[in-house]
Scaffold this active site. Structure first.
Site, PDB file in Angstrom:
ATOM      1  N   GLY A 242     -22.491  24.549 -30.356  1.00  0.00           N
ATOM      2  CA  GLY A 242     -21.561  24.943 -29.306  1.00  0.00           C
ATOM      3  C   GLY A 242     -20.283  24.134 -29.379  1.00  0.00           C
ATOM      4  O   GLY A 242     -19.946  23.574 -30.425  1.00  0.00           O
ATOM      5  N   LYS A 243     -19.553  24.071 -28.275  1.00  0.00           N
ATOM      6  CA  LYS A 243     -18.285  23.340 -28.228  1.00  0.00           C
ATOM      7  C   LYS A 243     -18.501  21.920 -27.713  1.00  0.00           C
ATOM      8  O   LYS A 243     -19.410  21.656 -26.925  1.00  0.00           O
ATOM      9  CB  LYS A 243     -17.283  24.071 -27.328  1.00  0.00           C
TER      10      LYS A 243
ATOM     11  N   ASP B 114     -28.891  16.090 -41.485  1.00  0.00           N
ATOM     12  CA  ASP B 114     -27.592  16.775 -41.478  1.00  0.00           C
ATOM     13  C   ASP B 114     -26.464  15.764 -41.627  1.00  0.00           C
ATOM     14  O   ASP B 114     -25.486  15.793 -40.879  1.00  0.00           O
ATOM     15  CB  ASP B 114     -27.432  17.586 -40.191  1.00  0.00           C
TER      16      ASP B 114
END
Length: 828
Positions: free
Chosen positions: A505-506, A617
């Site tokens: 998301g943001k 990641d």
């Protein structure tokens, strides 16, 4: 003269042989070949495409508007003479073909846009359908020639092909093919990947050929296929070219009675193959993987072609086949399927249902059952899309899009019905708004302590899922913030406060009531994957505190929200400081310190808790910099608790970021701490070269940063590709040590990579070499022993502990234990 004569004779004989070879193939009963827009017949190899005024079919539109071009820039694997003319269709048009042989047929549509008078064919927009199937919806042509191939079972009656121009547009077609197919070429049914039973009644489906691939790095052109098919070389689809070996032995192919024929696939397909690299260790379970882009939310029929052209005797092949990490077949013994006949072709059909992913990955790998038979082979591959429940093959009619469209229609109907009611209750709504506004103000006052310290003054809470079930067990999470407080901190999630956008998301900049600056990550609503990452990240961050890991401040799960609140990092991401922005360039010393900080944070994850935590990641976008440019690793949504010592974590769902993924993890689905080591190695080259990991705008050999940088590293000329802003500013010894460390991190197999503690040690050493070299330049003399020494050892350790003959021996010493001692000092 003699040489030329021999060449002409050889060319003539080869041409005759090629024509004889193709002519021996299938002779279709229904064989409509049309060169649309042409006033004369066109010969393409041994086939003749009829002119557009042929009476072998009918067209519903009497008006004939033709277009032609003399373009020499047509890029196509088919004969370019088919794309010199086109028929333009200004209204809905039906092509009707009588069918003599009921059964499966191919429909091939040829498109190439060019400009003809007032018509720019690139501006065309239209749909194509047949029977109850939509083949193409609102198609807009590409710049190059394109062939679309469809398979349909025509049981009776004529075949009617309908072109429908979109509003204020037109349709066109350059060439048409309608061909009956050999019996058995399309199966009646196939097994379904990872599901019991099989799929039946394929004859009721329409199929679109997505791609045909010939393994062995050779393209087979239509004129060399009995059914005029194009088989693309597999080279560009291979994930790791170095894991595969290309084989070509067409003379080994042995078509047998009752088995596949040249109509199934030509000798040039079965006679070439890609196998697992012979040089790879048979004890290491590597996979050869091909990556394909497909439309999501469709089912796909996948046909594997096998032929043993590499073994000296039967029973030498024993391997596994996968699609998207799901087993298609395990311990596959090709000899059992071909009656122990070497070189006998064999094919296998399976069906896989795609979700919302566009990636269809096919892999072959060694079996673990019999170590004596470890070779894996694939000769060819065909991927065909199946129509969905709406009878469509076009992605515009995918199930997801149609459901969304339906939902929108329902919403508008409900809005219309509610319009009158809203007018009646307008006054009441205004009163309720004022009451709610007052309540929010009172709530904010009452929660002023909670905003900073949680509902119960601490954070010992139980949070709940969107459906009311518990997200976290008894909480060690930290502080649970009211949604109202986060709205106020971010100015109601103003776009002006957005710091970045990611898959979750943001991320917004926020300021709490006590003026503390924070970063607020707001997850996308209704995301199952997002919910899992939300849970994982909070649970992970709640377990540790370290100065090189971004700290958790709190979270919010009210109103089905997934919001995580972190400490604010003034200088943003490492990625933005390396490229893609106008930020000042980082010095080499700053870059080394950032790499060291990142390695320290990751080393703590690997060694600082009871069980190792694997980040999964690691990338430059997930390394954040504070006001002093100190690095902190962020984004733990994909993190996993690692395996016990000497074990590996097997994961069926490979996750991470493209370009940073450990190839061993990708091919074997086995996750260890060494996967993070590989990703950090990628970041190191990113830091050194100041460019993206994947950059398609660069020449082909430079697109992949790792491959490009490793080539120069092996040459010993790494200075040729460093960030131009660092030219002349890196000490040679520091660069050499840095390059060697990155190279070791990027070893193909995890067992060959150093532990994160060793990486950290060598990065510290590279920094010392850089700083000492700068000091020696300032002092005008050689580096002193004091300046050249490593001065970051914990108390109680000295260089005597390592019995080093020289400082260069450091690279061979395992320093994981040394840096584990540093972890305690870093935990603050």
């Amino acid at each position: 003269m003699m040489t030329v004569g021999k060449f002409d004779l050889l060319f003539w004989v080869s041409s005759i042989f090629c024509l004889m070879y193709v002519s021996l193939g299938f002779d279709p009963t229904d064989n409509y070949l049309i060169d649309c827009g042409s006033s004369k017949n066109t010969s393409v190899g041994n086939r003749t495409f009829a002119s557009d005024n042929s009476d072998s079919y009918t067209v519903s539109t009497p008006e004939r508007l033709f277009a032609s071009t003399n373009s020499n820039t047509i890029s196509s694997n088919y004969d370019s003479s088919l794309y010199q003319t086109a028929r333009i269709l200004n209204e809905t048009t039906h092509y009707t073909f009588s069918i003599k042989a009921p059964g499966w047929h191919w429909i091939r549509l040829h498109f190439f846009p060019f400009v003809y008078q007032e018509f720019n064919l690139s501006a065309a927009k239209f749909s194509v359908s047949v029977k109850n199937f939509t083949l193409i919806r609102e198609y807009q042509p590409q710049n190059d020639a394109e062939v679309k191939e469809y398979s349909l079972n025509i049981s009776s009656g004529p075949l009617v092909l309908t072109f429908t121009p979109s509003a204020n547009s037109f349709a066109f077609v350059n060439a048409l093919e309608v061909l009956s197919l050999p019996d058995g070429l399309i199966p009646d049914g196939a097994s379904v990947v990872h599901q019991p039973g099989s799929y039946q009644n394929l004859e009721k489906q329409a199929l679109e050929t997505v791609i045909r691939v010939n393994m062995g790095n050779q393209t087979v052109f239509p004129q060399n296929d009995t059914l005029w098919r194009l088989w693309i070389s597999d080279y560009s689809y291979l994930k790791h070219n170095n894991l595969g070996t290309f084989v070509s032995k067409e003379d080994k192919v042995n078509y047998t009675s009752g088995g596949p024929t040249q109509d199934t696939a030509p000798r040039s397909v079965y006679g070439t193959a890609t196998t697992i690299n012979d040089d790879s260790d048979p004890r290491i379970m590597v996979n050869v993987t091909w990556l394909f882009d497909v439309d999501p939310e469709f089912e796909y029929l996948v046909r594997f072609h096998f032929c043993d052209i590499v073994s000296s005797s039967p029973k030498m092949l024993f391997f596994n086949v996968y699609i998207n990490a799901l087993a298609v077949v395990t311990d596959f013994d090709l000899s059992n399927r071909t009656s122990n006949i070497l070189g006998a072709p064999y094919y296998m059909d399976v069906i896989i249902k795609m979700g919302d992913s566009r990636a269809l990955n096919v892999s072959i790998g060694r079996s673990t059952v019999d170590s004596r038979r470890t070779m894996a082979i694939l000769n060819g591959l065909e991927i065909m899309k199946m129509n969905n429940s709406k009878g469509s093959l076009d992605v515009l009619d995918s199930e997801v899009k149609s459901s969304k469209t339906s939902s929108k229609v329902k919403v508008w109907v409900m809005v219309g019905l509610a319009g009158g009611v809203l007018c009646t209750v307008a006054v009441l709504a205004l009163v309720l708004f004022l009451l709610c506004r007052r309540r929010r103000k009172l709530s904010h006052v009452g929660h002023s302590v909670q905003d900073r310290f949680g509902e119960n003054g601490g954070g010992n809470l139980r949070s709940r899922n969107m459906d009311g079930s518990a997200i976290f067990s008894v909480s060690k999470i930290g502080y649970r913030f009211p949604f109202v407080a986060i709205q106020q901190a971010t100015d109601n999630f103003s776009e002006n406060m957005v710091l970045g956008v990611g898959g979750f998301g943001k991320v917004y900049k926020g300021t709490l009531g006590d003026e503390t600056k924070v970063a607020v990550k707001r997850g996308l609503a209704q995301s199952r994957q997002g919910l899992a990452e939300f849970r994982t990240e909070i649970e992970m961050l709640s377990q540790f505190r370290h100065r090189h890991l971004v700290s958790l401040i709190g979270y919010c799960d009210e109103r089905k929200e997934m919001i995580i609140i972190y400490e604010y990092m003034e200088n943003g991401t490492l990625k933005n400081h390396l490229y893609g922005s106008d930020l000042p360039a980082l010095s080499w010393k700053q870059r080394l310190e950032i790499c060291i900080g990142s390695a320290r944070g990751l080393h703590y994850l690997h060694t600082g808790t009871a069980k190792a935590i694997i980040h999964r990641d690691v990338k430059s976008a997930n390394i954040l910099l504070d006001e002093n440019l100190m690095a902190k690793v962020a984004d733990f949504g994909l993190s996993k608790i690692g395996p016990e010592i000497d074990e590996t974590h097997v994961s069926t769902a490979v996750k991470g970021s493209f370009g940073y993924l450990d190839p061993e993890y990708l091919t074997r689905q086995q996750l260890t701490e060494k996967s993070d080591v590989y990703s950090l190695g990628v970041v190191m080259f990113e830091v050194l070269c100041g460019r993206p990991v994947i950059d398609p705008s660069l020449p082909r050999e430079e697109v992949n940063l790792v491959e490009w940088a490793m080539k120069w590293q092996r040459k010993g000329q790494l200075e040729e590709i460093i960030d131009p802003r660092l030219a002349g500013k890196i000490k040679p010894d520091s660069l050499k040590k840095f390059g060697e460390t990155a190279e070791k991190c990027l070893a193909e197999y995890g067992s060959d990579r150093p532990a994160m503690g060793d990486v950290l040690w060598n990065l510290e050493y590279a920094l010392q070499l850089q700083v000492s070299g700068e000091r020696s330049n300032v002092n005008g003399g050689e580096m002193s022993q004091e300046a050249g020494s490593i001065n970051r050892l914990p108390s109680g350790f000295s260089t005597a502990h390592f019995s080093m003959g020289s400082i260069d021996d450091i690279a061979g010493i395992s320093m994981s234990a040394v840096f584990s001692e540093l972890v305690k000092a870093d935990m603050r």
